[in-house]
Design an enzyme around this catalytic site. Structure first.
Site, short mmCIF file in Angstrom:
data_model
loop_
_atom_site.label_atom_id
_atom_site.label_comp_id
_atom_site.label_asym_id
_atom_site.label_seq_id
_atom_site.Cartn_x
_atom_site.Cartn_y
_atom_site.Cartn_z
N GLY A 5 -9.90 25.18 -21.65
CA GLY A 5 -9.83 25.88 -22.93
C GLY A 5 -8.41 26.25 -23.25
O GLY A 5 -7.49 25.50 -22.93
N CYS A 6 -8.24 27.41 -23.84
CA CYS A 6 -6.90 27.81 -24.22
C CYS A 6 -6.26 28.69 -23.17
O CYS A 6 -5.18 29.21 -23.35
CB CYS A 6 -6.89 28.47 -25.59
SG CYS A 6 -8.07 29.79 -25.73
N VAL A 7 -6.96 28.91 -22.04
CA VAL A 7 -6.30 29.65 -20.95
C VAL A 7 -6.04 28.72 -19.78
O VAL A 7 -6.59 27.65 -19.68
CB VAL A 7 -7.16 30.84 -20.45
CG1 VAL A 7 -7.15 31.95 -21.47
CG2 VAL A 7 -8.57 30.42 -20.13
#
Lengths: 111, 100, 140
Positions: free
Chosen positions: A109-111
């Site tokens: 994801g975005c992490v």
């Protein structure tokens, strides 16, 4: 499954080139992945890779880009503490390309 | 604050934790399997009845009806709301705490 | 038509993450943990709360090797690190609290020595205030 050949050892990777077992990583392998990615590895590149590996070993997850930027800023000074600078080092993105060289799983994801 | 409880009090501790941690004066809505807490004559009736003294307790009508529960079985002080009433409760309170 | 304002610059909210489930039996714990990590990017105030079986999430010495599942206990260390970072950085207006409810902890025979991360122990009544003053509560 496809594999990288490193000093006579076979290290498996997925269809995108991410190794499947984090613990099999070594610097020679990182150099081979970097070559395949067309990256000319400088000290700054290696620092990012080392940071990613240390962070992953401690927290079992890749850092958020924001955390990576902060770490680079601390080490190389404010002019290099930006997302833009990370993209100069790793044109396909710090998350995707740097993680691949560091032997981390592909960020989901975005992490 | 609106607290919502959607689990049966006989299977989970969601209701119990909600009643322990909801501040006096807040609204509590029982929905889905949480509606089983709203009826008389159960092992939790007294506790729920007590909660109606300090909090506004509501139950979602369509979920009661679906489970064969009627207004006559309802603990005194609990108000039935429909879906529009649920929306009003969410809008009128500062935030929703879900007890899953 | 209603005009909505999506301007978020300078907006500060307090978000409470309410962990009430043990770590591996269901996906709740991991999902809440992931949302906490994502929210760190927005520099909002946050209360990371462990209640009921949620207190088991941060029990130390977890080892999932034999389950062939990823052990995400070390990942809670990020919450602790983000909190310390925010506390030390004067330019950062981000207040994080890591809270365990005393009653839940004691009912499960635990003390703060059993936890992997540093926590603040609050009574039910104190925690009720924290919940009540939150702008949003994410349950799990």
């Amino acid at each position: 499954m496809a594999a990288y050949s490193v000093n006579g050892a076979e290290i498996e990777h997925d269809e995108e080139g991410y190794i499947t077992d984090v613990s099999q990583w070594n610097r020679d392998l990182a150099q081979i992945i970097a070559d395949a990615e067309g990256l000319d590895m400088t000290d700054e590149h290696w620092s990012v890779v080392d940071f990613l590996r240390e962070y992953y070993n401690e927290y079992q997850i890749a850092p958020a880009v924001r955390v990576l930027v902060k770490a680079v800023k601390k080490k190389f000074g404010p002019e290099k503490g930006s997302n833009k600078y990370l993209y100069e080092l790793f044109p396909y993105g710090p998350a995707k390309q740097a993680c691949k060289v560091a032997g981390l799983p592909k960020p989901t994801g975005c992490v | 604050m609106l607290h919502t409880v959607n689990k049966s009090p006989f299977e989970r501790n969601s209701l119990e934790s909600c009643l322990r941690l909801a501040k006096k004066g807040s609204a509590i809505l029982l929905l889905e399997d949480g509606v089983y807490a709203a009826i008389n004559g159960t092992s939790v009736s007294d506790k729920v009845s007590g909660a109606t003294k300090d909090n506004s307790v509501y139950v979602l009508g369509p979920d009661m009806k679906a489970r064969g529960l009627g207004e006559s079985q309802l603990i005194d002080g609990i108000k039935i709301v429909d879906y529009a009433g649920f929306v009003d409760l969410a809008a009128d309170n500062d935030g929703v705490t879900p007890w899953l | 038509m209603t005009e909505y304002n999506f301007e978020t610059e300078g907006v500060k909210k307090t978000i409470t993450y309410l962990n009430r489930k043990a770590p591996y039996g269901t996906i709740y714990a991991l999902e809440v943990l992931e949302s906490v990590l994502i929210s760190a990017a927005f520099e909002q105030h946050a209360n990371i709360v462990f209640v009921d079986d949620g207190v088991f999430q941060i029990k130390k010495d977890q080892d999932t090797a034999d389950l062939d599942m990823k052990c995400f206990l070390p990942t809670y260390g990020i919450i602790e690190m983000e909190k310390e970072d925010a506390d030390e950085d004067e330019d950062m207006d981000m207040n994080w609290r890591i809270i365990v409810e005393k009653e839940s902890m004691e009912a499960r025979g635990l003390t703060t020595d059993d936890f992997k991360i540093e926590v603040e122990v609050l009574s039910s009544a104190e925690l009720a205030d924290v919940l009540d003053t939150s702008d949003a509560v994410i349950g799990g």
